[in-house]
Design a protein around this motif. Sequence first.
Motif, short mmCIF file in Angstrom:
data_model
loop_
_atom_site.label_atom_id
_atom_site.label_comp_id
_atom_site.label_asym_id
_atom_site.label_seq_id
_atom_site.Cartn_x
_atom_site.Cartn_y
_atom_site.Cartn_z
N ALA A 190 30.38 24.83 -26.83
CA ALA A 190 29.76 24.94 -25.51
C ALA A 190 28.67 26.01 -25.47
CB ALA A 190 30.81 25.26 -24.45
N TYR A 191 28.61 26.86 -26.51
CA TYR A 191 27.66 27.97 -26.49
C TYR A 191 26.95 28.07 -27.84
CZ TYR A 191 30.72 29.03 -22.57
OH TYR A 191 31.47 28.94 -21.42
N PRO A 192 26.18 27.06 -28.21
CA PRO A 192 25.52 27.07 -29.52
C PRO A 192 24.46 28.17 -29.61
CG PRO A 192 24.68 25.28 -28.16
CD PRO A 192 25.85 25.86 -27.41
N GLN A 193 24.31 28.68 -30.82
CA GLN A 193 23.29 29.70 -31.09
C GLN A 193 22.32 29.16 -32.13
OE1 GLN A 193 24.91 33.95 -31.18
NE2 GLN A 193 26.75 32.79 -31.68
N PRO A 194 21.05 29.56 -32.08
CA PRO A 194 20.07 29.09 -33.06
C PRO A 194 20.46 29.49 -34.48
CG PRO A 194 18.99 30.14 -31.19
CD PRO A 194 20.45 30.43 -31.05
N ASP A 195 20.19 28.59 -35.43
CA ASP A 195 20.50 28.90 -36.83
C ASP A 195 19.84 30.20 -37.28
OD1 ASP A 195 21.87 26.54 -36.83
OD2 ASP A 195 20.68 25.58 -38.41
N ALA A 196 18.63 30.46 -36.80
CA ALA A 196 17.91 31.66 -37.22
C ALA A 196 18.64 32.92 -36.78
CB ALA A 196 16.49 31.65 -36.67
N VAL A 197 19.21 32.89 -35.60
CA VAL A 197 19.96 34.04 -35.09
C VAL A 197 21.21 34.26 -35.93
CG1 VAL A 197 21.29 34.92 -33.13
CG2 VAL A 197 19.07 33.83 -32.75
N LEU A 198 21.93 33.17 -36.21
CA LEU A 198 23.15 33.28 -37.02
C LEU A 198 22.83 33.75 -38.43
CD1 LEU A 198 24.90 29.94 -35.93
CD2 LEU A 198 25.44 32.26 -35.15
N ALA A 199 21.77 33.19 -39.02
CA ALA A 199 21.41 33.56 -40.39
C ALA A 199 21.01 35.03 -40.48
CB ALA A 199 20.26 32.67 -40.88
N ASP A 200 20.30 35.52 -39.47
CA ASP A 200 19.89 36.93 -39.48
C ASP A 200 21.10 37.84 -39.39
OD1 ASP A 200 17.70 39.01 -39.21
OD2 ASP A 200 18.80 39.37 -37.34
N ARG A 201 22.07 37.45 -38.56
CA ARG A 201 23.29 38.26 -38.43
C ARG A 201 24.07 38.26 -39.74
NH1 ARG A 201 26.15 35.75 -33.97
NH2 ARG A 201 24.41 36.60 -32.78
N ILE A 202 24.16 37.10 -40.39
CA ILE A 202 24.88 37.01 -41.66
C ILE A 202 24.18 37.87 -42.72
CG2 ILE A 202 25.48 35.46 -43.54
CD1 ILE A 202 25.75 33.24 -41.34
N ALA A 203 22.86 37.79 -42.78
CA ALA A 203 22.10 38.57 -43.77
C ALA A 203 22.29 40.06 -43.55
CB ALA A 203 20.62 38.20 -43.69
N THR A 204 22.35 40.48 -42.29
CA THR A 204 22.57 41.91 -42.00
C THR A 204 23.91 42.36 -42.56
OG1 THR A 204 21.22 41.81 -39.99
CG2 THR A 204 22.83 43.59 -40.14
N GLY A 205 24.93 41.54 -42.39
CA GLY A 205 26.25 41.88 -42.92
C GLY A 205 26.26 41.93 -44.43
N ARG A 207 23.76 42.57 -46.44
CA ARG A 207 23.02 43.75 -46.91
C ARG A 207 23.84 45.03 -46.72
NH1 ARG A 207 17.83 41.55 -43.64
NH2 ARG A 207 17.34 39.80 -45.06
N ARG A 208 24.66 45.06 -45.71
CA ARG A 208 25.50 46.24 -45.48
C ARG A 208 26.60 46.32 -46.54
NH1 ARG A 208 30.18 47.60 -42.20
NH2 ARG A 208 30.00 49.73 -41.36
N ALA A 209 27.25 45.19 -46.81
CA ALA A 209 28.31 45.15 -47.83
C ALA A 209 28.68 43.70 -48.09
CB ALA A 209 29.55 45.92 -47.36
N TYR A 210 28.79 43.35 -49.36
CA TYR A 210 29.20 42.00 -49.75
C TYR A 210 30.38 42.12 -50.70
CZ TYR A 210 29.20 37.31 -51.72
OH TYR A 210 29.58 36.05 -52.11
N ARG A 211 31.59 41.75 -50.24
CA ARG A 211 32.80 41.98 -51.02
C ARG A 211 33.71 40.76 -50.94
NH1 ARG A 211 34.66 47.90 -49.09
NH2 ARG A 211 36.03 47.68 -50.88
#
Length: 303
Positions: A190-205, A207-211
């Motif tokens: 019911a509350y879709p978000q643009p792929d670009a917004v989601l991808a940017d949030r994922i990339a931020t995470g 870059r902070r840490a990938y484990r």
Amino acid sequence: MTLTANGLNIEVDDTGNQGDVDRPVVLLIMGLGMQLIGWPEPFVQGLVDAGFRVVRHDNRDIGLSQGFESAGNGNLVWQTIRQRLGLPVQSAYKLQDMAADSIGVLDALGIARAHIVGASMGGMIAQHVASIAPSRTLSLVSIMSSSGARGLPGPRRDVGAALLRRPLGKTEADLVGYSLRLVKLIASPAYPQPDAVLADRIATGIRRAYRPQGVVRQMLAIGADAGREKLLPNIKSPTLVLHGDADALVPMPCGVDTARRIPGAKFVAVPGMGHDLPPEVQQILLNHMVPFMKSNETSRAAA
């Protein structure tokens, strides 16, 4: 900032650093593989604006908190088979240990009591906190989580398959694409978000840490957490259970069962919410959480 909590180095974000140390505290505990930044800043700010001091932390083995690489990776497929057969799951640590980490964060900050709020796996950890430390728990808020009882529905088939897949490569683009596919499967329809917004949030995470192996060890800790449903009837803290009716990862009956087992718990179904926190869902949750937490502070003060 990094604190020593339960003998581990735990990364913490505390709005008390901005001077609101005398406010009632909300401790936010994130879910599987999610860092403290998984709690969106507008959601945190909404709690601050409502008069709360907000504390977030990276769970062990994720983000900037201490890892357990020396414990090995474990065999997720084999341990999943053991779980389905009703056999004990072997894990490097337990959710009870992660609950002790959360209590240790409160200890390190000199906080006597807090509203304990957890999402997904964080809700399971929060349930343990309320069980282990009732005197430290002003209230319990369990969001898109589960009691862990056998027989409850699991992830939708395509979501379960996606959880067991691996990225196609190791570049940031590969990792973002892999996570984006999973995020879209469990997102709120019911509350879709643009792929670009989601991808940017994922990339931020990333870059902070990938484990990724920390995620596997956390998954095993969830699998090893047998019998938590037996603890829930002993929880005395005021409890609010919030769950989306479109959750494809942790279906809503899991939240219903959680509320059913905790005496006096209030259950709220959120129409159209999946297993994420888009802006509209953040506001819906705040609309339920803030008056619930404030009312319980008032009633406790009167008592």
